[in-house]
Design a protein around this motif. Structure first.
Motif, PDB file in Angstrom:
ATOM      1  N   SER A  27       0.616  -1.238  -0.032  1.00 42.10           N
ATOM      2  CA  SER A  27      -0.018  -0.048   0.064  1.00 42.10           C
ATOM      3  C   SER A  27       0.735   1.392   0.095  1.00 42.10           C
ATOM      4  N   SER A  28       2.074   1.083   0.647  1.00 43.51           N
ATOM      5  CA  SER A  28       2.824   2.399   0.534  1.00 43.51           C
ATOM      6  C   SER A  28       3.506   2.821  -0.621  1.00 43.51           C
ATOM      7  N   GLY A  29       3.577   1.901  -1.643  1.00 42.57           N
ATOM      8  CA  GLY A  29       4.257   1.964  -2.845  1.00 42.57           C
ATOM      9  C   GLY A  29       5.959   1.838  -2.629  1.00 42.57           C
ATOM     10  N   MET A  30       6.424   1.367  -1.504  1.00 47.93           N
ATOM     11  CA  MET A  30       7.652   1.351  -1.372  1.00 47.93           C
ATOM     12  C   MET A  30       8.183  -0.002  -1.484  1.00 47.93           C
ATOM     13  N   SER A  31       7.101  -0.909  -1.436  1.00 48.04           N
ATOM     14  CA  SER A  31       7.117  -2.241  -1.770  1.00 48.04           C
ATOM     15  C   SER A  31       6.197  -2.883  -2.571  1.00 48.04           C
ATOM     16  N   GLU A  32       6.420  -4.006  -3.062  1.00 49.19           N
ATOM     17  CA  GLU A  32       5.442  -4.795  -3.913  1.00 49.19           C
ATOM     18  C   GLU A  32       4.768  -5.651  -3.023  1.00 49.19           C
ATOM     19  N   GLY A  33       5.312  -5.852  -1.764  1.00 47.37           N
ATOM     20  CA  GLY A  33       4.579  -6.872  -0.927  1.00 47.37           C
ATOM     21  C   GLY A  33       5.321  -8.234  -0.644  1.00 47.37           C
ATOM     22  N   GLY A  34       5.312  -8.776  -1.746  1.00 43.77           N
ATOM     23  CA  GLY A  34       6.213 -10.048  -1.742  1.00 43.77           C
ATOM     24  C   GLY A  34       5.603 -11.211  -1.504  1.00 43.77           C
ATOM     25  N   GLN A  35       4.485 -11.180  -0.643  1.00 37.62           N
ATOM     26  CA  GLN A  35       3.855 -12.321  -0.072  1.00 37.62           C
ATOM     27  C   GLN A  35       2.696 -12.838  -1.139  1.00 37.62           C
ATOM     28  N   GLY A  36       2.048 -11.757  -1.770  1.00 38.35           N
ATOM     29  CA  GLY A  36       0.908 -11.946  -2.486  1.00 38.35           C
ATOM     30  C   GLY A  36      -0.397 -12.404  -1.691  1.00 38.35           C
ATOM     31  N   GLY A  37      -1.369 -12.785  -2.243  1.00 40.69           N
ATOM     32  CA  GLY A  37      -2.666 -13.158  -1.539  1.00 40.69           C
ATOM     33  C   GLY A  37      -3.067 -14.643  -1.896  1.00 40.69           C
ATOM     34  N   PRO A  38      -4.012 -15.186  -1.478  1.00 40.28           N
ATOM     35  CA  PRO A  38      -4.347 -16.402  -1.787  1.00 40.28           C
ATOM     36  C   PRO A  38      -4.593 -16.527  -3.402  1.00 40.28           C
ATOM     37  N   THR A  39      -3.673 -17.012  -4.253  1.00 38.46           N
ATOM     38  CA  THR A  39      -3.891 -17.330  -5.622  1.00 38.46           C
ATOM     39  C   THR A  39      -4.194 -18.479  -6.089  1.00 38.46           C
ATOM     40  N   GLY A  40      -4.950 -18.939  -6.858  1.00 34.74           N
ATOM     41  CA  GLY A  40      -5.017 -20.376  -7.587  1.00 34.74           C
ATOM     42  C   GLY A  40      -6.401 -20.897  -6.742  1.00 34.74           C
ATOM     43  N   ARG A  41      -6.149 -21.443  -5.544  1.00 35.20           N
ATOM     44  CA  ARG A  41      -6.787 -22.213  -4.774  1.00 35.20           C
ATOM     45  C   ARG A  41      -7.433 -21.238  -3.550  1.00 35.20           C
TER      46      ARG A  41
END
Length: 123
Positions: free
Chosen positions: A82-96
């Motif tokens: 959210s800060s724009g300083m990082s893309e987060g890296g963890q991601g959310g639940p994707t796929g399943r």
């Protein structure tokens, strides 16, 4: 009789519904299909128009939509992406992100496991 449960994760609601229909021939005590997401609550709603004074939170500005619950919006705003300083890296639940929950009688458990495994789930 004792009961056992199965938590099966699917890529689409249709896959889960197909497995649920096949499971109905067994002694199912309870069954549900739910979608889960990274943030709690009932999901996102509506498009946000920040130039029209519609921005209600940081998460609304960064994700372009409002989350339905205050707690969800706080969690999203605290996310590193959210800060724009990082893309987060963890991601959310994707796929399943579809969860089929099944409670069956113990003698039907092995058959139920084969049905959900054949349907392409991740148990």
């Amino acid at each position: 009789m004792s009961e056992k449960n199965i938590l099966a994760y699917f890529k689409s609601p249709e896959e889960a519904e197909s497995a649920a229909k096949k499971l109905q021939v067994l002694r199912v005590a309870d069954m549900s299909i739910d979608r889960f997401s990274r943030y709690p609550g009932t999901g996102m709603y509506g498009a946000v128009k920040p130039f029209a004074g519609d921005m209600v939170s940081l998460s609304a500005a960064t994700y372009g939509t409002s989350l339905s619950g205050e707690s969800s919006a706080i969690l999203a705003a605290a996310d590193p992406s959210s800060s724009g300083m990082s893309e987060g890296g963890q991601g959310g639940p994707t796929g399943r992100d579809i969860l089929l929950t099944v409670v069956v009688e113990e003698e039907s458990f092995d058959k139920a496991m084969r049905i959900v495994e054949d349907a392409g789930d991740m148990v």
